[in-house]
Write a protein that holds these residues in place. Structure first.
Motif: not given
Length: 340
Positions: A217-220, A222-223, A304-305
C-alpha cells in the motif's frame, strides 16, 4: 507436575472445521469469505511446499497452518504475496528449532547468525557450495522481497526486524543456559524484559514488515509510527499466546516463558506452586485481551488508503491467538480446509 489450567485466553465456545481445525476467528466469517481463505491457503501452501522442499531443515508440517495464518489475516492479497509472507515465518521457525533443540553447537549458531545478518543486509554473496541451506533460503526470501515496490522504503525496518529476531534468540539461549545452571531457582529476566525480547523471537516483527512489503500500500509510510506500534502490539500478543500454549512443556525442559516468570513472582510472594500457576495464566490471558484491544484501537487509527496493512497486522494477532488456544504449529497438519 501440577495440573494445567485452561489455556483459553478469550471466549470458550469453539467453531469446528474438517481435519480437526477449531477457529473462532474463521467461524465468525461468512461462507464466501471462508471458502476464499481455504482456496488461497491451498494455492499458497502448494507453492510453499515446493519451495521448502529445496531446504531439508525446513519442516513442511508447518506449511499448511502457516499458509492458513497469513491468508486468514490477509485474504485480499495474491497467492504470490501470501507465499512471500509465509516463507519468512517458515524460515524463522526453522532457526528457532536450531536454538531450541540444541543440535548445533552454540559457537556454530553464533557464526550462522552473523552469516544470516550479512544476507539480510544484502552484503554477503553466496558461495556455490554453501553448507548451510538456510543461507540459500534466506537469499531466496530477500531476492523475492526485492521485487516489491515498497522494499526499498522498508528494507531497513525489515532487516532490523530479522536482526532483532536473531539477536533475541541468542539472548534467550544465554538466559536458558543460566536458568538451567541455577536449576530454575533465580536466574530469570523480568516480565517486561522478557516480552521486549520475546516479541521478536516469536517471529512477529519479521512477519509484520514482510507483510507490509508484500501488500505494498503506497500510503503505508504516511502512517509509519502507528503501524510500527501496531506491529509491536500484535507481536506481543502472539508471544503471550504461544507461551500460554507451551508453558507446561517448557517447564519440563527448563526453558523461560512469560507464564513461568509470573509464576515465580507469585511464589516469591508466598503462593504455592499451583496457585501461582493459576494466577500467572490468568495474568497472561488478561494481557492478551488488553493487547488485542490495543491492536483494534491502532487499526482504527491508522487508516491507510486500502486499510490492508493495518488489517493484516491486527488480524494476524487475532487469528494466531485464537489458533494457539487449540493448536500449535509443530503438530497441526492438514491438506485443505473444507468447512463443515
Amino acid at each position: 507436575m501440577i495440573g494445567s489450567p485452561t489455556r483459553q485466553p478469550i471466549q470458550t465456545n469453539k467453531t469446528e472445521f474438517d481435519y480437526g481445525l477449531r477457529s473462532q476467528f474463521l467461524g465468525r466469517l461468512d461462507e464466501e469469505s471462508k471458502l476464499r481463505i481455504f482456496d488461497l491457503t491451498t494455492r499458497a501452501s502448494r507453492e510453499l511446499h515446493r519451495w521448502a522442499a529445496n531446504y531439508p531443515l525446513i519442516r513442511r508440517v508447518r506449511v499448511w497452518p502457516l499458509s492458513l495464518s497469513v491468508t486468514a489475516a490477509a485474504p485480499f492479497a495474491s497467492a504470490a504475496a501470501l507465499v512471500s509472507m509465509a516463507r519468512v515465518s517458515l524460515w524463522v521457525f526453522t532457526i528457532d528449532d536450531l536454538f531450541d533443540e540444541e543440535t548445533v553447537p552454540f559457537v556454530e549458531l553464533r557464526r550462522r547468525v552473523e552469516r544470516y545478518k550479512e544476507i539480510v543486509n544484502g552484503d554477503g554473496g553466496v558461495a556455490r557450495r554453501e553448507r548451510d541451506t538456510l543461507v540459500l533460503a534466506l537469499r531466496d526470501i530477500r531476492e523475492d522481497l526485492e521485487t516489491y515496490e515498497l522494499f526499498p522504503a522498508l528494507r531497513e525496518e525489515w532487516a532490523r526486524a530479522v536482526h532483532g529476531t536473531l539477536d533475541g534468540m541468542m539472548r534467550e539461549h544465554e538466559w536458558r543456559t543460566h536458568y538451567r545452571a541455577d536449576r530454575g531457582t533465580d536466574q530469570l529476566p523480568d516480565y517486561d524484559t522478557y516480552l521486549e525480547n520475546g516479541l521478536y523471537t516469536v517471529g512477529g516483527p519479521p512477519h509484520v514488515w514482510t507483510a507490509l512489503i508484500a501488500i505494498s500500500d503506497p500510503t503505508t509510510l504516511n502512517h509509519y509510527s502507528i503501524i510500527k506500534e501496531l506491529g509491536l502490539a500484535a507481536s506481543t500478543c502472539i508471544r503471550l499466546a504461544n507461551d500460554l500454549r507451551s508453558y507446561d512443556k517448557e517447564i519440563i525442559e527448563f526453558k523461560i516463558n512469560s507464564v513461568i516468570i509470573l509464576q515465580r513472582q507469585a511464589m516469591a510472594r508466598g503462593h504455592n506452586e499451583e496457585e501461582a500457576m493459576e494466577w500467572a495464566c490468568d495474568m497472561v490471558r488478561q494481557d492478551i485481551v488488553r493487547g488485542l484491544d490495543v491492536c483494534t484501537r491502532l487499526q482504527n487509527t491508522a487508516r491507510t488508503q486500502t486499510g490492508y496493512p493495518e488489517r493484516a497486522i491486527a488480524d494476524i494477532a487475532r487469528f494466531v491467538c485464537d489458533f494457539y488456544v487449540n493448536h500449535d504449529y509443530h503438530t497441526f497438519s492438514t491438506g485443505t480446509g473444507r468447512v463443515q
